[in-house]
Design a protein around this motif. Structure first.
Motif, PDB file in Angstrom:
ATOM      1  N   GLN A 131      31.651  -0.590 -51.523  1.00  0.00           N
ATOM      2  CA  GLN A 131      31.205   0.735 -51.971  1.00  0.00           C
ATOM      3  C   GLN A 131      32.148   1.845 -51.535  1.00  0.00           C
ATOM      4  N   LYS A 132      32.566   1.816 -50.283  1.00  0.00           N
ATOM      5  CA  LYS A 132      33.451   2.858 -49.770  1.00  0.00           C
ATOM      6  C   LYS A 132      34.750   2.912 -50.561  1.00  0.00           C
TER       7      LYS A 132
ATOM      8  N   LEU B 188      34.166   4.668 -53.838  1.00  0.00           N
ATOM      9  CA  LEU B 188      34.032   6.113 -53.657  1.00  0.00           C
ATOM     10  C   LEU B 188      35.380   6.764 -53.383  1.00  0.00           C
ATOM     11  N   LEU B 189      36.240   6.090 -52.605  1.00  0.00           N
ATOM     12  CA  LEU B 189      37.571   6.639 -52.326  1.00  0.00           C
ATOM     13  C   LEU B 189      38.432   6.653 -53.586  1.00  0.00           C
TER      14      LEU B 189
ATOM     15  N   ARG C  80      40.230  -4.956 -45.934  1.00  0.00           N
ATOM     16  CA  ARG C  80      40.059  -3.742 -46.722  1.00  0.00           C
ATOM     17  C   ARG C  80      41.373  -2.984 -46.839  1.00  0.00           C
TER      18      ARG C  80
ATOM     19  N   PRO D 255      42.062   3.780 -46.518  1.00  0.00           N
ATOM     20  CA  PRO D 255      41.592   4.899 -47.352  1.00  0.00           C
ATOM     21  C   PRO D 255      42.725   5.577 -48.114  1.00  0.00           C
TER      22      PRO D 255
ATOM     23  N   SER E 236      30.049   3.039 -58.101  1.00  0.00           N
ATOM     24  CA  SER E 236      30.603   2.487 -56.860  1.00  0.00           C
ATOM     25  C   SER E 236      29.514   1.870 -55.995  1.00  0.00           C
TER      26      SER E 236
END
Length: 209
Positions: free
Chosen positions: A37-38, A41-42, A106, A109, A168
């Motif tokens: 999800q993160k 969103l990014l 991951r 960011p 997302s």
């Protein structure tokens, strides 16, 4: 200033456009399902950063260059297609990385934000779309056109954040479940790669009009 009813109509139209299947929301869906999800969103924030660029381009007339120049349009779209093919290659070669909690490596960011920005900025069709779409809602009698364009661009970005943010969250939640399985994670990677490759083909074959 633009009338409230015009702004409401523009915002509703922007929501519908964000909901309709297209390169950007498919890109967000693939990234959220693959990375969480993160990540989605990014990437969404990165895409919105690209929308700021397109809004500025329309405001100051730069988008007209891509509408008028075949060379500029072609160069930008092939740069975008090449980047998408690179992402597809990365996704296809990625293996399953599940652990006890189904975690995966991951992306940072910064990388996710850059992906969103590059994906959006290198699509000249977005600039041309803004060039055709935004002027329908401005009125020279309502004040400086630049202010009106920036306001409409900001509303479009808000609509994008709302819709893509929801995508997302939903895709990320589904991806979290699927990543518990190594086989499902490999399938997610292949699916993401296929989406990226398909978007690259679509962008490479896009025409100005």
């Amino acid at each position: 200033m633009i009338e409230a009813n015009v702004l409401l109509l523009f915002f509703a139209t922007s929501l519908l456009l964000a909901l309709s299947p297209g390169p950007d929301n498919l890109f967000v869906l693939a990234q959220a399902a693959q990375q969480g999800q993160k990540a989605g969103l990014l990437v969404t924030l990165g895409l919105c950063g690209g929308l700021v660029v397109h809004t500025t381009a329309v405001t100051f007339g730069l988008a007209a260059v891509f509408a008028a120049s075949a060379a500029a349009f072609t160069a930008l779209k092939f740069a975008g297609a090449a980047y998408l093919l690179f992402l597809a290659w990365q996704a296809f070669r990625a293996g399953a990385q599940t652990g006890p909690s189904g975690t995966v490596d991951r992306l940072s960011p910064g990388k996710l934000l850059r992906r969103g920005v590059i994906m959006n900025v290198t699509n000249p069709k977005v600039s041309i779309f803004f060039l055709a779409f935004l002027p329908q809602f401005v009125d020279p009698r309502r004040g400086p056109l630049a202010v009106q364009f920036l306001l409409l661009g900001g509303l479009f970005i808000v609509a994008t954040i709302l819709v893509f943010g929801a995508i997302s969250i939903l895709a990320g939640a589904l991806g979290d479940r699927l990543r518990q399985s190594a086989r499902a994670q490999l399938l997610l990677n292949r699916l993401a790669g296929t989406i990226f490759a398909g978007l690259a083909l679509k962008l490479a074959t896009a025409r100005r009009f």
